[in-house]
Design a protein around this motif. Structure first.
Motif, mmCIF file in Angstrom:
data_model
loop_
_atom_site.group_PDB
_atom_site.id
_atom_site.type_symbol
_atom_site.label_atom_id
_atom_site.label_comp_id
_atom_site.label_asym_id
_atom_site.label_seq_id
_atom_site.Cartn_x
_atom_site.Cartn_y
_atom_site.Cartn_z
ATOM 1 N N MET A 1 9.361 41.977 35.050
ATOM 2 C CA MET A 1 10.730 41.603 34.764
ATOM 3 C C MET A 1 11.363 42.627 33.823
ATOM 4 O O MET A 1 10.668 43.248 33.029
ATOM 5 C CB MET A 1 10.778 40.196 34.173
ATOM 6 C CG MET A 1 10.181 40.053 32.794
ATOM 7 S SD MET A 1 10.322 38.415 32.083
ATOM 8 C CE MET A 1 9.611 37.412 33.329
ATOM 9 N N ARG A 2 12.696 42.738 33.922
ATOM 10 C CA ARG A 2 13.443 43.660 33.065
ATOM 11 C C ARG A 2 13.756 42.914 31.770
ATOM 12 O O ARG A 2 14.229 41.784 31.796
ATOM 13 C CB ARG A 2 14.726 44.075 33.773
ATOM 14 C CG ARG A 2 15.490 45.168 33.075
ATOM 15 C CD ARG A 2 16.672 45.633 33.894
ATOM 16 N NE ARG A 2 16.320 46.035 35.246
ATOM 17 C CZ ARG A 2 15.854 47.243 35.588
ATOM 18 N NH1 ARG A 2 15.658 48.136 34.668
ATOM 19 N NH2 ARG A 2 15.593 47.523 36.851
ATOM 20 N N VAL A 3 13.513 43.537 30.643
ATOM 21 C CA VAL A 3 13.648 42.864 29.356
ATOM 22 C C VAL A 3 14.701 43.566 28.499
ATOM 23 O O VAL A 3 14.743 44.788 28.420
ATOM 24 C CB VAL A 3 12.289 42.832 28.602
ATOM 25 C CG1 VAL A 3 12.432 42.117 27.273
ATOM 26 C CG2 VAL A 3 11.238 42.163 29.452
ATOM 27 N N ILE A 4 15.545 42.738 27.853
ATOM 28 C CA ILE A 4 16.574 43.218 26.942
ATOM 29 C C ILE A 4 16.303 42.564 25.586
ATOM 30 O O ILE A 4 16.062 41.359 25.516
ATOM 31 C CB ILE A 4 17.987 42.841 27.446
ATOM 32 C CG1 ILE A 4 18.217 43.421 28.837
ATOM 33 C CG2 ILE A 4 19.053 43.310 26.476
ATOM 34 C CD1 ILE A 4 19.471 42.944 29.508
ATOM 35 N N ASP A 5 16.338 43.345 24.500
ATOM 36 C CA ASP A 5 16.036 42.755 23.193
ATOM 37 C C ASP A 5 17.276 42.117 22.577
ATOM 38 O O ASP A 5 18.363 42.124 23.157
ATOM 39 C CB ASP A 5 15.399 43.789 22.260
ATOM 40 C CG ASP A 5 16.381 44.843 21.779
ATOM 41 O OD1 ASP A 5 17.500 44.892 22.321
ATOM 42 O OD2 ASP A 5 16.015 45.612 20.877
ATOM 43 N N ASP A 6 17.103 41.547 21.370
ATOM 44 C CA ASP A 6 18.184 40.799 20.726
ATOM 45 C C ASP A 6 19.360 41.687 20.320
ATOM 46 O O ASP A 6 20.469 41.199 20.142
ATOM 47 C CB ASP A 6 17.659 40.033 19.511
ATOM 48 C CG ASP A 6 16.930 40.925 18.522
ATOM 49 O OD1 ASP A 6 16.262 41.872 18.973
ATOM 50 O OD2 ASP A 6 17.034 40.673 17.308
ATOM 51 N N ALA A 7 19.154 42.984 20.198
ATOM 52 C CA ALA A 7 20.241 43.907 19.863
ATOM 53 C C ALA A 7 21.010 44.347 21.109
ATOM 54 O O ALA A 7 22.024 45.025 21.005
ATOM 55 C CB ALA A 7 19.681 45.126 19.150
ATOM 56 N N GLY A 8 20.511 43.978 22.309
ATOM 57 C CA GLY A 8 21.176 44.342 23.553
ATOM 58 C C GLY A 8 20.646 45.626 24.158
ATOM 59 O O GLY A 8 21.223 46.135 25.120
ATOM 60 N N GLU A 9 19.542 46.157 23.604
ATOM 61 C CA GLU A 9 18.974 47.391 24.133
ATOM 62 C C GLU A 9 17.968 47.094 25.227
ATOM 63 O O GLU A 9 17.212 46.135 25.138
ATOM 64 C CB GLU A 9 18.294 48.183 23.010
ATOM 65 C CG GLU A 9 19.261 48.710 21.980
ATOM 66 C CD GLU A 9 18.554 49.498 20.905
ATOM 67 O OE1 GLU A 9 17.506 50.104 21.212
ATOM 68 O OE2 GLU A 9 19.046 49.485 19.763
ATOM 69 N N MET A 10 17.968 47.925 26.250
ATOM 70 C CA MET A 10 17.054 47.768 27.372
ATOM 71 C C MET A 10 15.657 48.216 26.947
ATOM 72 O O MET A 10 15.464 49.339 26.500
ATOM 73 C CB MET A 10 17.540 48.628 28.554
ATOM 74 C CG MET A 10 16.700 48.510 29.793
ATOM 75 S SD MET A 10 16.981 47.010 30.708
ATOM 76 C CE MET A 10 18.665 47.216 31.173
ATOM 77 N N LEU A 11 14.680 47.309 27.096
ATOM 78 C CA LEU A 11 13.294 47.651 26.771
ATOM 79 C C LEU A 11 12.523 48.095 28.005
ATOM 80 O O LEU A 11 11.406 48.575 27.887
ATOM 81 C CB LEU A 11 12.587 46.455 26.119
ATOM 82 C CG LEU A 11 13.189 45.981 24.796
ATOM 83 C CD1 LEU A 11 12.418 44.782 24.271
ATOM 84 C CD2 LEU A 11 13.191 47.094 23.767
#
Length: 156
Positions: A1-11
């Motif tokens: 799965m594609r994950v985005i962190d709490d700051a909105g940055e793509m992990l």
């Protein structure tokens, strides 16, 4: 799965176990934002805060909505000119308030033989309020009633 962190940055793309572990390290939740995407998109965030903001957004949208009100005007086939003028005056008042108007003619007993006259009465009514209203549904026979819907014109 594609994950985005709490700051909105793509992990990036990672497996579920790693993403969940990353969320646990930050004391946050892993929420599927777009489950139908390929691969599914998940976001690391505080779920309680997310739900609260979603509810606030829905309340704000609901506040800006306007309820559609339908007012009804009833007539008969043998309606007189003065009665039509009174009904038109009421119809204009409803339309100026922004409401839709349902104009109905009830055929009683042997009046069912005069459905064409009823249609003419409704069309004449529509012509007389044409400067304020547009015919949303043309006259249609429903059982013993003939019904026509009018809506206020948009350009005012």
């Amino acid at each position: 799965m594609r994950v985005i962190d709490d700051a909105g940055e793509m992990l990036g793309v990672m497996n579920t176990k790693d993403a969940q572990q990353l969320a646990d390290e930050k004391n946050m939740d892993l929420v599927k934002v777009s489950p139908n995407a390929k691969p599914p998109v998940c976001k690391i965030l505080d779920y309680g805060k997310f739900r609260y903001e979603e509810i606030q957004r829905l309340k704000e949208a609901k506040k800006n909505q306007k309820a559609v009100v339908i007012k009804e005007i009833r007539m008969s086939v043998r309606v007189e000119e003065h009665d039509i003028n009174v009904k038109i005056k009421n119809c204009i008042k409803f339309l100026e308030q922004g409401n839709r108007v349902k104009v109905a003619i009830r055929f009683r007993g042997r009046e069912m033989a005069y459905t064409e006259q009823g249609k003419d009465v409704l069309l004449n009514f529509a012509e007389r309020v044409a400067d304020l209203a547009v015919v949303e549904k043309s006259p249609k026979l429903e059982g013993r009633n003939m019904v026509m819907y009018l809506a206020p014109k948009k350009d005012k």
